[in-house]
Design a protein around this motif. Structure first.
Motif, PDB file in Angstrom:
ATOM      1  N   ASP A   1      -8.412   5.218  -2.947  1.00  0.00           N
ATOM      2  CA  ASP A   1      -7.570   6.376  -3.276  1.00  0.00           C
ATOM      3  C   ASP A   1      -7.248   6.391  -4.773  1.00  0.00           C
ATOM      4  O   ASP A   1      -6.965   5.347  -5.366  1.00  0.00           O
TER       5      ASP A   1
ATOM      6  N   SER B   1       0.804  -1.222   0.000  1.00  0.00           N
ATOM      7  CA  SER B   1       0.000   0.000   0.000  1.00  0.00           C
ATOM      8  C   SER B   1       0.840   1.276   0.000  1.00  0.00           C
ATOM      9  O   SER B   1       0.301   2.386  -0.046  1.00  0.00           O
TER      10      SER B   1
ATOM     11  N   SER C   1       0.993   5.945   2.873  1.00  0.00           N
ATOM     12  CA  SER C   1       0.182   4.724   2.859  1.00  0.00           C
ATOM     13  C   SER C   1      -1.195   4.990   2.252  1.00  0.00           C
ATOM     14  O   SER C   1      -1.955   5.820   2.758  1.00  0.00           O
TER      15      SER C   1
ATOM     16  N   LYS D   1      -5.098   4.150   0.996  1.00  0.00           N
ATOM     17  CA  LYS D   1      -6.262   3.421   1.484  1.00  0.00           C
ATOM     18  C   LYS D   1      -7.099   3.003   0.284  1.00  0.00           C
ATOM     19  O   LYS D   1      -7.000   3.604  -0.789  1.00  0.00           O
TER      20      LYS D   1
ATOM     21  N   VAL E   1      -7.167  -3.440  -0.664  1.00  0.00           N
ATOM     22  CA  VAL E   1      -5.925  -4.022  -0.136  1.00  0.00           C
ATOM     23  C   VAL E   1      -5.832  -5.449  -0.679  1.00  0.00           C
ATOM     24  O   VAL E   1      -6.776  -6.223  -0.561  1.00  0.00           O
TER      25      VAL E   1
END
Length: 201
Positions: free
Chosen positions: A138, A93, A133, A135, A180
């Motif tokens: 995004d 990520s 990082s 999420k 993810v």
């Protein structure tokens, strides 16, 4: 920056696989580096040596320093889920890794440079932190002024990887970090359990 800037093939040979991508030099000599070449007999590695090797492989693959990697492990251990899997998901990520996965850059080090040099925007905002990082949801895009950069256009032209957790639009030069990735989706050949065992000592 305390980054490794030496010969990448030497590191790839150390781990016995081309962790930095296609490498013709590695294909010619895919055995560990050393004065005596492939003829040198190497003893059986200890459990600690195997675990350490796996951690170093992960660090070199993602271009992460020891302190950053240790902090990511602490975050992974505190999070819900399997620690090793969460650790790799945190690596995946990172903004520099996603820029590389999207095909904007030919390697993670090139992706890190593009981010640092302010060529990448996230959700419409300029972000120049490679370790940022992302999420799920995004949107990552190439800055308008940077769309004609040779390194980006050439990399996109040569990119043929498709990842289920990422979408990319070549026309608008933007993509979405959809979700993810599950461990089974991450293509890197890393045994994360060895890393967990090493840090748990």
């Amino acid at each position: 920056m305390a980054r490794y800037t030496g010969p990448k093939t030497k590191i790839a040979r150390k781990f016995g696989e081309a962790i930095f991508g296609e490498d013709k030099s590695f294909e010619k000599r895919n055995y560990p580096p050393g004065q005596h070449g492939n003829a040198k007999r190497r003893g059986k590695k200890s459990e600690y040596a195997i675990q350490l090797m796996e951690k170093q492989k992960a660090k070199y693959t993602y271009g992460v320093l020891e302190r950053q990697f240790r902090n990511m492990f602490k975050r992974a251990r505190a999070a819900q889920g399997i620690t090793g899997e969460v650790l790799l998901q945190l690596c995946e990520s990172r903004l520099d890794n996603v820029v590389y996965r999207m095909g904007i850059a030919p390697s993670r080090s090139a992706a890190r440079q593009l981010v640092s040099h302010r060529h990448i925007i996230v959700n419409g905002e300029l972000v120049n932190i490679p370790s940022y990082s992302l999420k799920a949801g995004d949107v990552v895009a190439v800055r308008e002024k940077s769309k004609s950069l040779d390194v980006i256009t050439q990399s996109l032209a040569n990119s043929n990887h498709v990842y289920e957790w990422i979408t990319w639009n070549n026309d608008t030069m933007q993509g979405t970090y959809v979700a993810v990735p599950a461990r089974i989706q991450i293509p890197e050949n890393i045994n994360e359990q060895f890393i967990v065992e090493l840090y748990s000592k």
